[in-house]
Design an enzyme around this catalytic site. Structure first.
Site, PDB file in Angstrom:
ATOM      1  N   SER A  13      50.238  27.098  48.236  1.00  0.00           N
ATOM      2  CA  SER A  13      49.719  27.073  49.611  1.00  0.00           C
ATOM      3  C   SER A  13      48.572  28.075  49.805  1.00  0.00           C
ATOM      4  O   SER A  13      47.633  27.799  50.558  1.00  0.00           O
ATOM      5  CB  SER A  13      50.831  27.314  50.639  1.00  0.00           C
ATOM      6  N   ASN A  14      48.621  29.201  49.125  1.00  0.00           N
ATOM      7  CA  ASN A  14      47.485  30.135  49.225  1.00  0.00           C
ATOM      8  C   ASN A  14      46.242  29.545  48.556  1.00  0.00           C
ATOM      9  O   ASN A  14      45.131  29.690  49.056  1.00  0.00           O
ATOM     10  CB  ASN A  14      47.839  31.493  48.610  1.00  0.00           C
ATOM     11  N   LYS A  87      52.872  35.445  36.159  1.00  0.00           N
ATOM     12  CA  LYS A  87      52.783  36.082  34.834  1.00  0.00           C
ATOM     13  C   LYS A  87      51.991  37.376  34.951  1.00  0.00           C
ATOM     14  O   LYS A  87      51.091  37.469  35.799  1.00  0.00           O
ATOM     15  CB  LYS A  87      52.091  35.154  33.827  1.00  0.00           C
ATOM     16  N   ILE A  89      49.261  40.097  34.182  1.00  0.00           N
ATOM     17  CA  ILE A  89      47.881  40.070  33.683  1.00  0.00           C
ATOM     18  C   ILE A  89      47.779  41.057  32.520  1.00  0.00           C
ATOM     19  O   ILE A  89      48.160  42.224  32.637  1.00  0.00           O
ATOM     20  CB  ILE A  89      46.905  40.439  34.831  1.00  0.00           C
ATOM     21  N   HIS A 105      50.453  39.650  47.872  1.00  0.00           N
ATOM     22  CA  HIS A 105      51.878  39.974  47.706  1.00  0.00           C
ATOM     23  C   HIS A 105      52.543  39.918  49.084  1.00  0.00           C
ATOM     24  O   HIS A 105      51.981  40.417  50.062  1.00  0.00           O
ATOM     25  CB  HIS A 105      52.011  41.367  47.086  1.00  0.00           C
ATOM     26  N   ASP A 146      51.786  45.237  41.095  1.00  0.00           N
ATOM     27  CA  ASP A 146      51.611  45.503  42.533  1.00  0.00           C
ATOM     28  C   ASP A 146      51.144  46.922  42.855  1.00  0.00           C
ATOM     29  O   ASP A 146      51.417  47.435  43.946  1.00  0.00           O
ATOM     30  CB  ASP A 146      52.923  45.202  43.306  1.00  0.00           C
ATOM     31  N   GLU A 175      49.682  35.234  55.261  1.00  0.00           N
ATOM     32  CA  GLU A 175      49.055  35.368  53.935  1.00  0.00           C
ATOM     33  C   GLU A 175      47.792  34.524  53.852  1.00  0.00           C
ATOM     34  O   GLU A 175      46.759  34.964  53.350  1.00  0.00           O
ATOM     35  CB  GLU A 175      50.020  34.894  52.833  1.00  0.00           C
TER      36      GLU A 175
HETATM   37  C1  GAR Z   1      53.422  33.798  48.169  1.00  0.00           C
HETATM   38  O1  GAR Z   1      54.311  34.204  49.159  1.00  0.00           O
HETATM   39  C2  GAR Z   1      52.856  34.999  47.435  1.00  0.00           C
HETATM   40  O2  GAR Z   1      52.635  36.107  48.250  1.00  0.00           O
HETATM   41  C3  GAR Z   1      53.964  35.298  46.456  1.00  0.00           C
HETATM   42  O3  GAR Z   1      54.380  34.027  46.008  1.00  0.00           O
HETATM   43  C4  GAR Z   1      54.159  33.070  47.053  1.00  0.00           C
HETATM   44  C5  GAR Z   1      53.334  31.951  46.481  1.00  0.00           C
HETATM   45  O4  GAR Z   1      53.215  30.925  47.427  1.00  0.00           O
HETATM   46  N1  GAR Z   1      53.507  36.118  45.392  1.00  0.00           N
HETATM   47  C6  GAR Z   1      54.234  37.098  44.869  1.00  0.00           C
HETATM   48  O5  GAR Z   1      55.374  37.348  45.195  1.00  0.00           O
HETATM   49  C7  GAR Z   1      53.500  37.889  43.782  1.00  0.00           C
HETATM   50  N2  GAR Z   1      54.179  39.104  43.506  1.00  0.00           N
HETATM   51  P1  GAR Z   1      52.115  29.792  47.262  1.00  0.00           P
HETATM   52  O6  GAR Z   1      52.246  29.264  45.825  1.00  0.00           O
HETATM   53  O7  GAR Z   1      52.474  28.764  48.265  1.00  0.00           O
HETATM   54  O8  GAR Z   1      50.775  30.415  47.496  1.00  0.00           O
END
Ligand code: GAR
Length: 193
Positions: A13-14, A87, A89, A105, A146, A175
């Site tokens: 979604s991001n 994963k 980096i 995050h 992080d 986000e």
């Molecule tokens: C999001 O909430 C992102 O912040 C989190 O995974 C989700 C991915 O959603 N990322 C982490 O927790 C990284 N440490 P998405 O695939 O719908 O963007």
């Protein structure tokens, strides 16, 4: 126009929020490549639907660090966006792209970050700790989970009846806005990396 590379592992979604912003011309950027660590990721299918150049690298076959680095270099990527990429980096990527790799995050870092704290686990920990506020952070990626420089944050109120799932939904909504706005500021030189 900046060339973006998006790294995904899941829902995407991001990634979609960034693609939409580029398509609308809100971001003066182009998503050159979507790289997935998982061929079954919804994000990977979404990238195909949107006719974005996409590729999957499987860590059982590829050295992810070297292969992703080579692929991004080949495409002369300016900015690497981790969008639910699960994963770590590696050193090769950092030697070439450090300072140009961003992650989003789902917490107000430095709280609730680090190994094992990703996705719904973050929201479970926030609720268990009785936090009144949570949110999202966009940060630079370095060799520690992080821990890179924080570039932007946005918060949400944790309501008493929130569950990890309802909190995840609230945070995900912000986000999308936070990631797009932060990338925009970087492109426009309002945030220097
Ligand atoms: C999001 O909430 C992102 O912040 C989190 O995974 C989700 C991915 O959603 N990322 C982490 O927790 C990284 N440490 P998405 O695939 O719908 O963007």
């Amino acid at each position: 126009m900046k060339k973006l590379g998006i790294l995904v592992s899941g829902r995407g979604s991001n990634m979609t929020a960034i693609l939409d912003a580029c398509e609308k011309g809100y971001l003066h950027a182009r998503v050159e490549v979507v790289i997935s660590s998982n061929s079954k990721a919804k994000a990977f299918a979404k990238a195909e639907e949107r006719k974005i150049n996409r590729i999957c690298f499987d860590e059982r076959i590829h050295n992810l660090d070297a292969t992703i680095c080579e692929y991004l270099s080949l495409h002369e990527i300016d900015l690497v966006l981790l969008a639910g990429f699960m994963k770590k980096i590696g050193p090769k990527m950092l030697s070439v792209f450090e300072g140009s790799i961003l992650n989003i995050h789902p917490s107000l870092l430095p709280k609730y970050g680090g190994q094992g704290l990703y996705g719904i686990n973050v929201h479970k920990a926030v609720i268990e700790a009785g936090e009144k506020k949570s949110g999202a952070t966009v940060h630079l990626v370095n060799e520690h989970y992080d821990k890179g420089k924080i570039l932007a944050q946005k918060s949400v109120i944790v309501d008493e009846d929130d569950t990890p799932e309802t909190l995840a939904k609230k945070v995900l909504k912000i986000e999308h806005v936070l990631y797009v706005e932060t990338v925009k500021k970087i492109i426009e030189g309002k945030i220097t990396l």
